[in-house]
Design an enzyme around this catalytic site. Structure first.
Site, PDB file in Angstrom:
ATOM      1  N   TYR A  31       3.311  -5.806  -2.310  1.00 42.96           N
ATOM      2  CA  TYR A  31       1.992  -5.892  -1.648  1.00 42.96           C
ATOM      3  C   TYR A  31       0.983  -6.549  -2.588  1.00 42.96           C
ATOM      4  O   TYR A  31       0.224  -7.456  -2.180  1.00 42.96           O
ATOM      5  CB  TYR A  31       1.541  -4.476  -1.267  1.00 42.96           C
TER       6      TYR A  31
ATOM      7  N   SER B  31      -7.199  -7.735  -2.335  1.00 45.52           N
ATOM      8  CA  SER B  31      -7.166  -6.364  -2.852  1.00 45.52           C
ATOM      9  C   SER B  31      -7.311  -6.393  -4.366  1.00 45.52           C
ATOM     10  O   SER B  31      -6.880  -7.354  -5.021  1.00 45.52           O
ATOM     11  CB  SER B  31      -5.827  -5.707  -2.502  1.00 45.52           C
TER      12      SER B  31
HETATM   13  P1  NAP Z   1      -5.461  -0.287   8.342  1.00 43.10           P
HETATM   14  O1  NAP Z   1      -6.477   0.784   8.540  1.00 43.10           O
HETATM   15  O2  NAP Z   1      -4.027   0.069   8.154  1.00 43.10           O
HETATM   16  O3  NAP Z   1      -5.611  -1.345   9.544  1.00 43.10           O
HETATM   17  C1  NAP Z   1      -4.796  -2.473   9.557  1.00 43.10           C
HETATM   18  C2  NAP Z   1      -5.148  -3.332  10.747  1.00 43.10           C
HETATM   19  O4  NAP Z   1      -4.336  -4.512  10.665  1.00 43.10           O
HETATM   20  C3  NAP Z   1      -4.836  -2.679  12.071  1.00 43.10           C
HETATM   21  O5  NAP Z   1      -5.834  -3.040  13.015  1.00 43.10           O
HETATM   22  C4  NAP Z   1      -3.487  -3.297  12.459  1.00 43.10           C
HETATM   23  O6  NAP Z   1      -3.276  -3.378  13.865  1.00 43.10           O
HETATM   24  C5  NAP Z   1      -3.631  -4.676  11.879  1.00 43.10           C
HETATM   25  N1  NAP Z   1      -2.355  -5.335  11.613  1.00 43.10           N
HETATM   26  C6  NAP Z   1      -1.368  -4.952  10.771  1.00 43.10           C
HETATM   27  N2  NAP Z   1      -0.339  -5.841  10.811  1.00 43.10           N
HETATM   28  C7  NAP Z   1      -0.712  -6.801  11.697  1.00 43.10           C
HETATM   29  C8  NAP Z   1      -0.095  -7.969  12.199  1.00 43.10           C
HETATM   30  N3  NAP Z   1       1.139  -8.336  11.785  1.00 43.10           N
HETATM   31  N4  NAP Z   1      -0.752  -8.715  13.115  1.00 43.10           N
HETATM   32  C9  NAP Z   1      -1.988  -8.360  13.544  1.00 43.10           C
HETATM   33  N5  NAP Z   1      -2.616  -7.253  13.105  1.00 43.10           N
HETATM   34  C10 NAP Z   1      -1.998  -6.483  12.207  1.00 43.10           C
HETATM   35  O7  NAP Z   1      -5.825  -1.177   7.058  1.00 43.10           O
HETATM   36  P2  NAP Z   1      -7.158  -1.326   6.175  1.00 43.10           P
HETATM   37  O8  NAP Z   1      -7.079  -0.345   5.076  1.00 43.10           O
HETATM   38  O9  NAP Z   1      -8.355  -1.399   7.036  1.00 43.10           O
HETATM   39  O10 NAP Z   1      -6.848  -2.746   5.505  1.00 43.10           O
HETATM   40  C11 NAP Z   1      -7.436  -3.950   5.962  1.00 43.10           C
HETATM   41  C12 NAP Z   1      -7.205  -5.003   4.893  1.00 43.10           C
HETATM   42  O11 NAP Z   1      -7.796  -4.552   3.670  1.00 43.10           O
HETATM   43  C13 NAP Z   1      -5.727  -5.263   4.585  1.00 43.10           C
HETATM   44  O12 NAP Z   1      -5.517  -6.633   4.360  1.00 43.10           O
HETATM   45  C14 NAP Z   1      -5.501  -4.470   3.302  1.00 43.10           C
HETATM   46  O13 NAP Z   1      -4.457  -5.009   2.554  1.00 43.10           O
HETATM   47  C15 NAP Z   1      -6.846  -4.639   2.627  1.00 43.10           C
HETATM   48  N6  NAP Z   1      -7.125  -3.599   1.620  1.00 43.10           N
HETATM   49  C16 NAP Z   1      -7.231  -2.294   1.962  1.00 43.10           C
HETATM   50  C17 NAP Z   1      -7.484  -1.352   0.961  1.00 43.10           C
HETATM   51  C18 NAP Z   1      -7.621   0.116   1.245  1.00 43.10           C
HETATM   52  O14 NAP Z   1      -7.716   0.903   0.288  1.00 43.10           O
HETATM   53  N7  NAP Z   1      -7.631   0.545   2.488  1.00 43.10           N
HETATM   54  C19 NAP Z   1      -7.616  -1.764  -0.367  1.00 43.10           C
HETATM   55  C20 NAP Z   1      -7.498  -3.118  -0.660  1.00 43.10           C
HETATM   56  C21 NAP Z   1      -7.255  -4.025   0.337  1.00 43.10           C
HETATM   57  P3  NAP Z   1      -2.929  -2.056  14.769  1.00 43.10           P
HETATM   58  O15 NAP Z   1      -4.229  -1.254  14.801  1.00 43.10           O
HETATM   59  O16 NAP Z   1      -2.555  -2.600  16.083  1.00 43.10           O
HETATM   60  O17 NAP Z   1      -1.843  -1.333  14.047  1.00 43.10           O
END
Ligand code: NAP
Length: 248
Positions: free
Chosen positions: A157, A143
């Protein structure tokens, strides 16, 4: 040769976009998820409807036995692994560090750091030429928070993503001679459900004014960078990072 990928957290958001794009590029995809079975099943169905190969793999990446079982299931159902996207990640309610308790800190670090390490370990054991594997590639989804520190929102985080970046560099050097490349992407403000976990579903629209490109990003824009890093076009890139953060 068949290409096989595991995307952790592949049921929603960035992971789901990555799984869909990977299938379009010819990967058989293991779509890992924690608890939202319907979301992961829908990603799998979309891929299969388009003629691709995918399976849903339930496992909490923070639990070692579940990670081991997940990789074994992927071996059986998809074949030899060639790519891992360490995408599963979480954050908790926005708060200052002085209000955080140990339980919260451990939850964040367990998923975002320990989980990524355990999945990387299982992938290296399968892909490394040291262990008879044919090589492969890993992308860690970090991130922009690793650079900014997320003050007032979630320093825990941000620090977990800093740890992931350090792992990316160290592991890249450790396994380079064993046929494995390891890189990271650092998304900025991306429209996904994750911001609701922090208590602010509309966060991207509030903060997009601080982004040089003046908008939030999409999961598909992050997926494109991930797939490039995994591809042969990135054959000379390891231990590197792509910021997908609109210039922030
Ligand atoms: P999201 O929409 O909240 O989706 C998270 C996914 O991770 C879901 O499929 C969830 O499973 C799964 N998950 C969470 N905890 C888990 C665990 N302990 N074991 C297995 N699966 C798990 O998140 P996102 O925004 O797509 O983020 C994806 C990645 O990008 C993350 O690493 C996040 O830190 C990074 N990121 C996101 C942003 C942003 O702005 N969105 C920015 C920077 C970095 P369920 O569907 O079963 O709940």
């Amino acid at each position: 040769m068949k290409k096989v990928m595991i995307v952790t957290g592949g049921g929603r958001g960035i992971g789901a976009a990555t799984a869909r794009l990977a299938a379009q590029r010819g990967y058989a995809v293991g779509v890992n998820y924690l608890s939202n079975d319907a979301a992961a099943s829908s990603v799998v169905a979309t891929i299969r409807d388009a003629g691709g190969e995918a399976v849903a793999l339930q496992a909490n990446v923070a639990v070692e036995a579940e990670v081991v079982a997940m990789f074994q299931e992927a071996d059986r159902r998809l074949g030899p692994l060639s790519a891992l996207v360490n995408n599963a990640g979480m954050l908790q309610k926005q708060m200052r560090l002085e209000d955080m308790d140990a339980e919260r800190l451990r939850r964040v670090l367990d998923t975002n750091v320990v989980g990524a390490f355990l999945c990387a370990r299982e992938a290296v054991r399968r892909m490394s030429s040291r262990h008879g594997g044919s090589g492969g590639a890993i992308v860690n989804v970090s991130s922009a928070a690793a650079r900014t520190g997320s003050p007032g929102e979630y320093v825990d985080y941000a620090a977990s993503k800093g740890a992931l970046d350090t792992m990316t560099i160290g592991l890249a050097h450790e396994v380079a001679a064993d046929g494995i490349r390891v890189n990271g992407v650092r998304p900025g403000f991306i429209y996904t459900d994750m911001h609701a976990s922090g208590g602010e579903p509309g966060r991207v629209d509030r903060v997009k004014q601080f982004v040089p490109l003046k908008r939030g990003g999409t999961a598909e824009e992050v997926a494109a960078a991930i797939l490039w890093l995994l591809s042969d076009e990135a054959a000379y890139t390891t231990g590197g990072f792509i910021d997908v953060a609109g210039g922030r």
